[in-house]
Write an enzyme that holds these catalytic residues in place. Sequence first.
Site, short mmCIF file in Angstrom:
data_model
loop_
_atom_site.label_atom_id
_atom_site.label_comp_id
_atom_site.label_asym_id
_atom_site.label_seq_id
_atom_site.Cartn_x
_atom_site.Cartn_y
_atom_site.Cartn_z
N HIS A 114 0.84 -1.21 0.00
CA HIS A 114 0.00 0.00 0.00
C HIS A 114 0.87 1.26 0.00
CE1 HIS A 114 -2.69 -2.93 2.30
NE2 HIS A 114 -3.43 -2.63 1.25
N LEU B 248 3.07 -9.32 -0.66
CA LEU B 248 2.56 -8.73 0.58
C LEU B 248 1.04 -8.67 0.50
CD1 LEU B 248 4.97 -5.76 1.37
CD2 LEU B 248 5.15 -8.16 2.00
P1 AMP Z 1 -6.55 -3.87 -0.27
O1 AMP Z 1 -6.33 -3.04 0.94
O2 AMP Z 1 -6.13 -5.29 -0.11
O3 AMP Z 1 -7.94 -3.71 -0.84
O4 AMP Z 1 -5.58 -3.30 -1.38
C1 AMP Z 1 -5.60 -1.95 -1.74
C2 AMP Z 1 -4.74 -1.74 -2.95
O5 AMP Z 1 -3.39 -2.15 -2.65
C3 AMP Z 1 -5.18 -2.58 -4.16
O6 AMP Z 1 -5.03 -1.80 -5.34
C4 AMP Z 1 -4.22 -3.73 -4.11
O7 AMP Z 1 -4.01 -4.34 -5.38
C5 AMP Z 1 -2.96 -3.05 -3.64
N1 AMP Z 1 -2.01 -4.02 -3.07
C6 AMP Z 1 -2.24 -4.92 -2.09
N2 AMP Z 1 -1.15 -5.67 -1.87
C7 AMP Z 1 -0.20 -5.24 -2.74
C8 AMP Z 1 1.14 -5.64 -3.03
N3 AMP Z 1 1.73 -6.61 -2.38
N4 AMP Z 1 1.81 -4.96 -4.01
C9 AMP Z 1 1.20 -3.97 -4.69
N5 AMP Z 1 -0.07 -3.56 -4.47
C10 AMP Z 1 -0.76 -4.19 -3.51
#
Ligand code: AMP
Length: 280
Positions: free
Chosen positions: A38, A185
């Site tokens: 994030h 991650l």
């Molecule tokens: P989430 O909080 O899981 O809904 O993720 C929020 C944003 O962070 C989304 O666009 C995810 O694809 C991105 N995201 C989550 N984990 C990663 C990661 N390891 N690398 C890059 N982006 C991520």
Amino acid sequence: MVEILKTPEDLRAFSKNLRAQNKTLGFVPTMGALHEGHLTLARTALENCDACIISIFVNPKQFAPHEDFDRYPRQLDKDAELLASVGVDAVFAPDIEVMYPKDFQTTVSLSEITKPLEGEFRPTHFAGVSTVVTRLLLLVGADKAFFGEKDYQQLRLIKQLAKDLAIPTEIIGVPIVREKSGLALSSRNAYLSAEERPIADQLNVILKTMASEFKSGDAISDIEHRAAQKLLEIGFRKIDYITIRDAETLLPPTIETKSHRILAAAFLGKTRLIDNISAD
Ligand code: AMP
């Protein structure tokens, strides 16, 4: 300290102030429990725009009744500290009533891109995602919004919906941030036990093996079969999919396919892990 915004009025005041200074705005939607993935999205937003808003909202509409909405990690104070260290300007952390007022009636749903893969195994998930992301994009009114390739199919559908609905925010994909071991991650990695960790690490190793087998010309069905067997052998409990697809349509590759993506979703104990890499 980052400014915490709670309402559409707060957002409007914030962006009016930015516009008055002729500054561009980047936006990163999240569900919180922030990690380096994030924070990389936030840093990318700050490299591309003058200011950055990150939203934190655990969206009930994208969880099925049997999924982990109740136990999803929530840690707003710690998240706000992390974001301050990166230099994010504001956090939009709306209450549920702000995102979904009592008389809320609209669902945004996409057709083709949501059918395969995640769409097959989490049939209500993407309507929840597209509805919340549409509302967030319109509320925030950013110049650019940043999404991780971690959720590869989600990134594809958000690009499609922004185009279809003429949402004037440019959608930008950011590569997956990984542990040294290769494990992508994820806020859900917090669910993994010490015994499960090294097994989880193997998921990315297996995807990389698939990529090299694909490059050497092995048949896709053989590669997929071997990879699934391997996952089960090392202790994954259930595999939703582990597959090589057309990187645009996410359907099985055809002679028209220009680039290939390897995508997987599988359960280790109760934890559902996803990952993907390019196959070309
Ligand atoms: P989430 O909080 O899981 O809904 O993720 C929020 C944003 O962070 C989304 O666009 C995810 O694809 C991105 N995201 C989550 N984990 C990663 C990661 N390891 N690398 C890059 N982006 C991520």
